[in-house]
Design an enzyme around this catalytic site. Structure first.
Site, PDB file in Angstrom:
ATOM      1  N   ARG A 155       0.865  -1.170   0.000  1.00 14.49           N
ATOM      2  CA  ARG A 155       0.000   0.000   0.000  1.00 14.49           C
ATOM      3  C   ARG A 155       0.909   1.230   0.000  1.00 14.49           C
ATOM      4  O   ARG A 155       1.982   1.212   0.597  1.00 14.49           O
ATOM      5  CB  ARG A 155      -0.899   0.019   1.239  1.00 14.49           C
ATOM      6  CG  ARG A 155      -1.858  -1.161   1.336  1.00 14.49           C
ATOM      7  CD  ARG A 155      -2.694  -1.073   2.612  1.00 14.49           C
ATOM      8  NE  ARG A 155      -3.636  -2.190   2.700  1.00 14.49           N
ATOM      9  CZ  ARG A 155      -3.393  -3.333   3.312  1.00 14.49           C
ATOM     10  NH1 ARG A 155      -2.206  -3.532   3.900  1.00 14.49           N
ATOM     11  NH2 ARG A 155      -4.297  -4.299   3.346  1.00 14.49           N
ATOM     12  N   LYS A 179      -2.409  -2.821   7.888  1.00 15.77           N
ATOM     13  CA  LYS A 179      -3.639  -2.385   8.536  1.00 15.77           C
ATOM     14  C   LYS A 179      -3.898  -3.187   9.806  1.00 15.77           C
ATOM     15  O   LYS A 179      -3.678  -4.389   9.846  1.00 15.77           O
ATOM     16  CB  LYS A 179      -4.832  -2.551   7.571  1.00 15.77           C
ATOM     17  CG  LYS A 179      -4.877  -1.505   6.471  1.00 15.77           C
ATOM     18  CD  LYS A 179      -6.151  -1.655   5.667  1.00 15.77           C
ATOM     19  CE  LYS A 179      -6.284  -0.562   4.618  1.00 15.77           C
ATOM     20  NZ  LYS A 179      -7.538  -0.685   3.840  1.00 15.77           N
ATOM     21  N   HIS A 251      -1.731   3.263  -6.447  1.00 14.41           N
ATOM     22  CA  HIS A 251      -2.665   2.154  -6.259  1.00 14.41           C
ATOM     23  C   HIS A 251      -2.775   1.312  -7.521  1.00 14.41           C
ATOM     24  O   HIS A 251      -2.921   0.084  -7.452  1.00 14.41           O
ATOM     25  CB  HIS A 251      -4.036   2.704  -5.867  1.00 14.41           C
ATOM     26  CG  HIS A 251      -4.917   1.694  -5.205  1.00 14.41           C
ATOM     27  ND1 HIS A 251      -4.538   0.997  -4.065  1.00 14.41           N
ATOM     28  CD2 HIS A 251      -6.161   1.243  -5.510  1.00 14.41           C
ATOM     29  CE1 HIS A 251      -5.501   0.176  -3.708  1.00 14.41           C
ATOM     30  NE2 HIS A 251      -6.507   0.305  -4.565  1.00 14.41           N
ATOM     31  N   ARG A 254       0.030  -1.048  -7.571  1.00 13.53           N
ATOM     32  CA  ARG A 254      -0.243  -2.165  -6.657  1.00 13.53           C
ATOM     33  C   ARG A 254      -1.136  -3.185  -7.349  1.00 13.53           C
ATOM     34  O   ARG A 254      -0.912  -4.399  -7.242  1.00 13.53           O
ATOM     35  CB  ARG A 254      -0.890  -1.620  -5.383  1.00 13.53           C
ATOM     36  CG  ARG A 254      -1.364  -2.664  -4.362  1.00 13.53           C
ATOM     37  CD  ARG A 254      -1.760  -1.939  -3.076  1.00 13.53           C
ATOM     38  NE  ARG A 254      -2.729  -2.635  -2.285  1.00 13.53           N
ATOM     39  CZ  ARG A 254      -2.456  -3.531  -1.327  1.00 13.53           C
ATOM     40  NH1 ARG A 254      -1.199  -3.852  -1.078  1.00 13.53           N
ATOM     41  NH2 ARG A 254      -3.413  -4.092  -0.619  1.00 13.53           N
ATOM     42  N   HIS A 277      -4.268  -8.499   2.519  1.00 11.26           N
ATOM     43  CA  HIS A 277      -5.722  -8.532   2.648  1.00 11.26           C
ATOM     44  C   HIS A 277      -6.119  -9.483   3.766  1.00 11.26           C
ATOM     45  O   HIS A 277      -5.701 -10.636   3.769  1.00 11.26           O
ATOM     46  CB  HIS A 277      -6.374  -8.996   1.343  1.00 11.26           C
ATOM     47  CG  HIS A 277      -6.295  -7.989   0.246  1.00 11.26           C
ATOM     48  ND1 HIS A 277      -6.506  -8.308  -1.086  1.00 11.26           N
ATOM     49  CD2 HIS A 277      -6.042  -6.654   0.272  1.00 11.26           C
ATOM     50  CE1 HIS A 277      -6.376  -7.208  -1.815  1.00 11.26           C
ATOM     51  NE2 HIS A 277      -6.095  -6.208  -1.027  1.00 11.26           N
ATOM     52  N   TYR A 286      -9.598  -9.779  -8.334  1.00 11.90           N
ATOM     53  CA  TYR A 286      -8.668 -10.153  -9.401  1.00 11.90           C
ATOM     54  C   TYR A 286      -9.022 -11.476 -10.078  1.00 11.90           C
ATOM     55  O   TYR A 286      -8.264 -11.946 -10.913  1.00 11.90           O
ATOM     56  CB  TYR A 286      -7.244 -10.270  -8.828  1.00 11.90           C
ATOM     57  CG  TYR A 286      -6.726  -8.974  -8.275  1.00 11.90           C
ATOM     58  CD1 TYR A 286      -6.322  -7.941  -9.126  1.00 11.90           C
ATOM     59  CD2 TYR A 286      -6.648  -8.763  -6.911  1.00 11.90           C
ATOM     60  CE1 TYR A 286      -5.858  -6.745  -8.623  1.00 11.90           C
ATOM     61  CE2 TYR A 286      -6.181  -7.566  -6.394  1.00 11.90           C
ATOM     62  CZ  TYR A 286      -5.786  -6.566  -7.252  1.00 11.90           C
ATOM     63  OH  TYR A 286      -5.333  -5.375  -6.754  1.00 11.90           O
TER      64      TYR A 286
END
Length: 307
Positions: A155, A179, A251, A254, A277, A286
């Protein structure tokens, strides 16, 4: 056309108790009358769960987008909730129904050639004779950011906040705190390792940011390069490389990292782990890449595909 007394009562409630505007009331009326027209002889207020399900299938068959279907179902839910609360009926046929999920828009994806051209443009800038040491450092910083981003799929917030210690050892893996404070290991390509070492070495030679703990330091309040500044520099680089500025962002790179891995046979779970994730459902945006690869595989390998 719907003529149920309960429908008029529902619309009156929206106007009187919720202060619904005329446009809102008209929208509810259209949606509920369309449902009534679908039911035919069945009164709207007496519709069951099977009727609502059949109506939702009919909307899909008529080509309604998921957002439009969700709006129609929301109107029905409000309507039947009102009927139940007012005692017009003893149950709510929509209580357990979920709106169709909006299909996630596919991210813009750069081709491998696009990324190669972008990185090569950044690398070429590091070889040019620059007007000042600061300009030379900026060129090396942008090249390093690109190499590391495409090698890791970080990220942008994780990328610009990398510690300088990430470049202080010849590690093929670096630890990322993502995160929610979750940690993960991501691999570094040799090109990314080399770019990091060269950039930190150049900083040291110029005596710049000697005490900074960041790999990409700046004089701003955060102490490190900002994602906004990186996005701006990236667009400028793309424009000079003949790539549409509007499709370029950190982004998007990425996304390119993830898509190119999948195109070359990577497992979706591995890509999930690399991207950080928490849930595989996030990575499933994807799956179109996997679908394309599977189709190509069948067309090239299946004996019947050649007949």
């Amino acid at each position: 056309m719907a003529s149920d007394y309960s429908l008029e009562s529902f619309l009156e409630m929206l106007a009187a108790e919720r202060g619904a505007a005329e446009n809102t009331l008209s929208s509810y009326r259209r949606d509920l009358e369309d449902f009534s027209d679908f039911l035919g002889s069945t009164k709207t207020a007496k519709a069951g769960a099977d009727d609502v399900s059949a109506y939702m299938s009919d909307l899909a068959g008529r080509g309604f987008a998921a957002t439009s279907q969700a709006r129609r179902l929301s109107a029905l839910k409000q309507y039947f909730k009102f009927l139940y609360a007012e005692g017009f009926r003893q149950d709510d046929p929509t209580r357990l129904m979920s709106a169709p999920k909006k299909r996630q828009s596919l991210p813009k994806v750069l081709t491998v050639d696009d990324v190669d051209r972008l990185i090569e443009a950044a690398r070429s800038d590091t070889l040019k004779s620059q007007k000042s040491a600061a300009t030379r450092l900026r060129a090396h910083r942008l090249y390093t950011l690109l190499e590391v981003l495409y090698a890791t799929g970080l990220r942008v917030s994780e990328l610009v906040a990398l510690p300088v210690t990430a470049a202080m050892r010849d590690a093929r893996l670096i630890e990322i705190r993502g995160k929610g404070g979750k940690e993960r290991l991501v691999p570094l390509s040799k090109a990314a390792q080399g770019a990091m070492r060269d950039y930190v070495g150049l900083r040291a030679a110029e005596g710049a940011y000697e005490k900074s703990p960041w790999l990409f330091p700046s004089h701003g309040s955060s102490g490190h390069f900002t994602r906004q500044a990186f996005a701006r520099d990236l667009k400028d680089l793309a424009g000079g490389a003949g790539i549409n500025r509007s499709v370029i962002s950190p982004h998007v790179l990425r996304h390119a990292f993830a898509s190119h891995l999948l195109q070359n046979g990577a497992d979706l779970r591995v890509v999930q782990q690399l991207l950080g994730h928490a849930d595989i459902s996030t990575t499933q945006i994807y799956t179109h890449v996997l679908d394309e690869r599977l189709q190509q595989l069948v067309e090239s390998a299946h004996p019947l595909a050649k007949s």
